[in-house]
Design an enzyme around this catalytic site. Structure first.
Site, PDB file in Angstrom:
ATOM      1  N   CYS A  24       1.068  -1.406   0.088  1.00 51.93           N
ATOM      2  CA  CYS A  24      -0.166  -0.432   0.145  1.00 51.93           C
ATOM      3  C   CYS A  24       1.220   1.269  -0.306  1.00 51.93           C
ATOM      4  O   CYS A  24       0.289   2.387  -0.130  1.00 51.93           O
ATOM      5  CB  CYS A  24      -1.432   0.509   1.266  1.00 51.93           C
ATOM      6  SG  CYS A  24       0.170   0.200   2.821  1.00 51.93           S
ATOM      7  N   HIS A  62      -2.027   1.470   7.379  1.00 53.20           N
ATOM      8  CA  HIS A  62      -2.324   1.428   5.609  1.00 53.20           C
ATOM      9  C   HIS A  62      -2.441   2.618   5.371  1.00 53.20           C
ATOM     10  O   HIS A  62      -2.461   3.566   5.861  1.00 53.20           O
ATOM     11  CB  HIS A  62      -4.126   1.320   5.287  1.00 53.20           C
ATOM     12  CG  HIS A  62      -5.114   1.263   4.242  1.00 53.20           C
ATOM     13  ND1 HIS A  62      -3.910   0.200   3.043  1.00 53.20           N
ATOM     14  CD2 HIS A  62      -5.099   1.791   3.466  1.00 53.20           C
ATOM     15  CE1 HIS A  62      -4.659   0.286   2.046  1.00 53.20           C
ATOM     16  NE2 HIS A  62      -5.386   1.530   2.339  1.00 53.20           N
TER      17      HIS A  62
END
EC number: 3.4.19.12
Length: 701
Positions: A436, A578
């Site tokens: 990510c 994230h």
């Protein structure tokens, strides 16, 4: 001739026995009928002995039928009438009642069956039973029964052991345990191959052939890792418990097995099991029931009411926790420009690979030659409100946007920046894989994912080729950081080297979570600053603080010359494991903006003001500074002004200017965005038509 010269050889083990031996000294087999012995050993024997004359005149005697229970034919005749085992095809002696090799029962021919060795129609005469063969068969059975091999762990157990002493697997000779395991599967879902070996052991020892086992249901065969509960207690309690477990299993559906498999995957660190449950549409917030906990049979790991998030926190699975906590809502399918235009996306990836070069000299770091910044097109505001809402639902990550805006004021906290200066940041939807960070960097610049791992490869090669440079910065920064938090300790050089080797290994593993050092290296590859707006603390699902994240701050390409780098930064968002790309929307003009700053920009240039302070007006940390660069806040602010285009708004907010231009932006990126936006422009006529029909209905009324 001496006694040694007339020894007789055993036909079974070829051992040479003394002439006085009636049985073989080695294998205890009977002496062959053709053996001759001298008279002396039998002078005082019983009178039931008949004498014969040999050609040489010396009297020889042989015992009669009372001394030997059978008369053996010649070796050649017996060898020709051996019978073949129907299982292993081993040739056995005609008097053997079982196969010497596999101990299977000899098949007897029916009275009307003709013998294979003869073509006549005569019925076969059953061979007489040989006591020696019976003795050998019984002896081999006794030897075989002294130990039995466990089919699960291959441990050799004693003959009296009903279960394996290592793994508690039932003995193949224990019929009751086998039937119990076959019918109710009390201990575990056994592998079909193990069960076949298990039953074959029973058939060999009990001379019984069983039918092959019935195939399992698909749900059971797919989830053999789940151990079922084993009941203990009396026989009645055992039967009731096994019956209850069987009823619970029969009610289980495929989704239920996927959920249990995902729970076990969290405990064992198997990310694929969690992904399989997610892709099947499973509910991440599902809780374990009492029956499911009973099936799993691991009280130390599973409790009633636990979810996958609970288990990830309990067993410290940070990678799984990040995926579970950033789960995207299933109400709206995601549609980003890179998904709509696969052909253009592949061309952009090739363009990125072509623009990646390595600097010559001591600091041989990789870098990109093009300056590209991704922004949302201003034409979005021309779409109807309903179409705009659909577009934002499909391209943005609403959960990340809410967490960074509402739960903690990290972005868009300044009304001056978000409203008057049109510098509102939008969190683009990103994949939940371990890449990510790399995906968000390419999304903030080129609008695509790092699908071919071009950026990861450049990160890995730069870390290895410039390891000495980055290692010195990293070690000095970590030492200062630990001391600033009152952690007064020092590591040996071996420990520093081990930690650095771990950071290098993360860069080379696709899907591995990256750290602050990797962001620092990415700033050098992009040749531009990276600003990370992220949460400060790890929090549990109950809101409890678990620790510092340490990601928020500014990452400058300090190892490059300032003249070699661009001053226009990119922005990333970090929320509990994230990363997301934070992008702005294009604007038409900036004549009335700038808050007193001299922008000197063209009309087609979009300027986004990125704050360099948090909501409490504290300066963002600059990562990986040396001891000479640290200093106080004034020195750090001076350093920021050297590496970025900074200005101060009328509200007194220190900001960095991110500049992007349609003319200077890459044409492939512009073409990809236009093609993606055309899909929403086509929805507009349908919406306008429906609005017109509603107006006509109102007029008719």
């Amino acid at each position: 001739m001496t006694e040694h010269g007339i020894k007789w050889s055993c036909e079974y083990c070829t051992y040479e026995n003394w002439p006085s031996a009636i049985k073989c000294t080695m294998c205890r087999a009977q002496r062959p009928s053709g053996a001759i012995i001298t008279e002396e050993p039998f002078k005082c024997s019983a009178p039931n002995v008949g004498t014969i004359e040999r050609s040489g005149g010396s009297p020889l005697i042989c015992p009669d039928s009372s001394a030997r229970p059978r008369v053996k034919t010649s070796f050649s005749m017996e060898n020709g009438s051996k019978w073949s085992c129907h299982l292993c095809t081993y040739l056995n002696w005609p008097r053997a009642i079982r196969c010497t090799q596999c101990l299977s029962q000899r098949r007897t021919r029916s009275p009307t069956e003709s013998p294979q060795s003869s073509g006549s129609g005569l019925r076969s005469i059953p061979s007489p039973v040989d006591p020696c063969e019976e003795y050998n068969d019984r002896n081999k059975l006794n030897i075989k029964g002294q130990h039995w091999t466990c089919s699960a762990c291959t441990y050799e157990n004693g003959a009296k052991a009903k279960k394996c002493v290592v793994c508690d697997h039932p003995s193949p000779h224990n019929i009751d345990s086998i039937e119990l395991a076959d019918t109710d599967e009390a201990s575990s879902i056994i592998n079909e191959q193990d069960r076949a070996r298990w039953r074959s052991g029973c058939s060999s020892s009990n001379s019984q052939r069983r039918s092959p086992p019935m195939p399992k249901r698909d749900s059971e065969m797919d989830f053999q890792r789940i151990e079922l509960a084993g009941a203990v207690g009396s026989k009645d309690e055992l039967e009731l418990d096994l019956k209850k477990l069987k009823q619970i299993k029969n009610r289980m559906r495929k989704t239920d097995w996927l959920f249990l498999n995902a729970c076990v995957g969290v405990v064992e660190g198997d990310l694929s099991a969690v992904e399989a449950y997610k892709t099947s549409g499973g509910d991440i917030a599902r809780q374990l029931s009492a029956d499911e906990v009973r099936l799993l049979n691991r009280p130390s790991a599973f409790d009633v009411g636990y979810t996958l998030v609970h288990l990830s926190i309990r067993f410290q699975r940070q990678d799984m926790l990040a995926i579970l906590l950033t789960e995207v809502s299933q109400h709206a399918a995601k549609c980003i420009p890179a998904m709509v235009c696969p052909e253009l996306t592949e061309q952009i990836r090739r363009e990125i690979a072509a623009s990646m070069h390595q600097r010559k000299g001591d600091f041989a770091c990789y870098f990109l030659t093009d300056l590209v910044t991704f922004t949302l097109p201003a034409d979005i505001e021309d779409l109807p409100p309903s179409v705009q809402e659909k577009l934002f639902d499909e391209v943005l990550d609403r959960d990340v946007q809410k967490e960074l805006e509402e739960e903690s004021p990290i972005i868009n906290w300044s009304l001056e920046l978000g409203t008057r200066l049109d510098s509102r940041l939008y969190a683009l939807w990103n994949r939940t894989a371990g890449d990510c960070l790399l995906d968000s960097v390419l999304q903030a610049t080129w609008g695509i994912y790092d699908k071919d791992s071009v950026l990861r490869k450049a990160l890995h090669d730069s870390l290895h080729d410039c390891s000495h440079w980055f290692y010195s910065r990293w070690k000095e920064w970590e030492s200062w950081y630990s001391q600033s938090f009152g952690l007064h300790f020092s590591l040996r050089e071996e420990q520093w080297q081990e930690d650095w080797a771990f950071i290098l290994s993360l860069a080379s593993q696709p899907g591995a979570s990256l750290e602050q050092t990797h962001i620092f290296v990415l700033a050098h590859i992009l040749r531009r600053p990276i600003i990370v707006y992220g949460v400060k603390y790890y929090k549990s699902f109950r809101g409890e603080t678990l620790g510092y994240t340490r990601f928020q701050g500014v990452y400058l390409p300090l190892l490059w010359e300032q003249s070699f780098c661009w001053k226009s930064p990119i922005a990333l968002g970090y929320t509990r494991g994230h990363f997301s790309a934070l992008v702005a929307m294009e604007n038409d003009g900036y004549d009335n903006r700038g808050a007193g700053a001299n922008l000197n920009t063209d009309d087609d240039v979009t300027v986004t003001f990125l704050p360099l302070v948090d909501s409490e007006r504290k300066l963002l940390h600059i990562h990986f500074l040396s001891a000479q660069e640290l200093g106080n806040e004034d020195q750090q602010e001076k350093l920021l002004r050297e590496w970025l285009d900074c200005c101060v708004t009328e509200g007194g907010v220190l900001v960095a200017m991110q500049k992007s231009s349609r003319r200077r932006n890459h044409p492939l990126v512009t073409q990809m965005v236009e093609k993606w936006l055309d899909g929403y422009r086509q929805i507009r006529p349908c919406t306008a038509l429906s609005d017109g029909e509603e107006d006509e209905e109102d007029e008719d009324e």
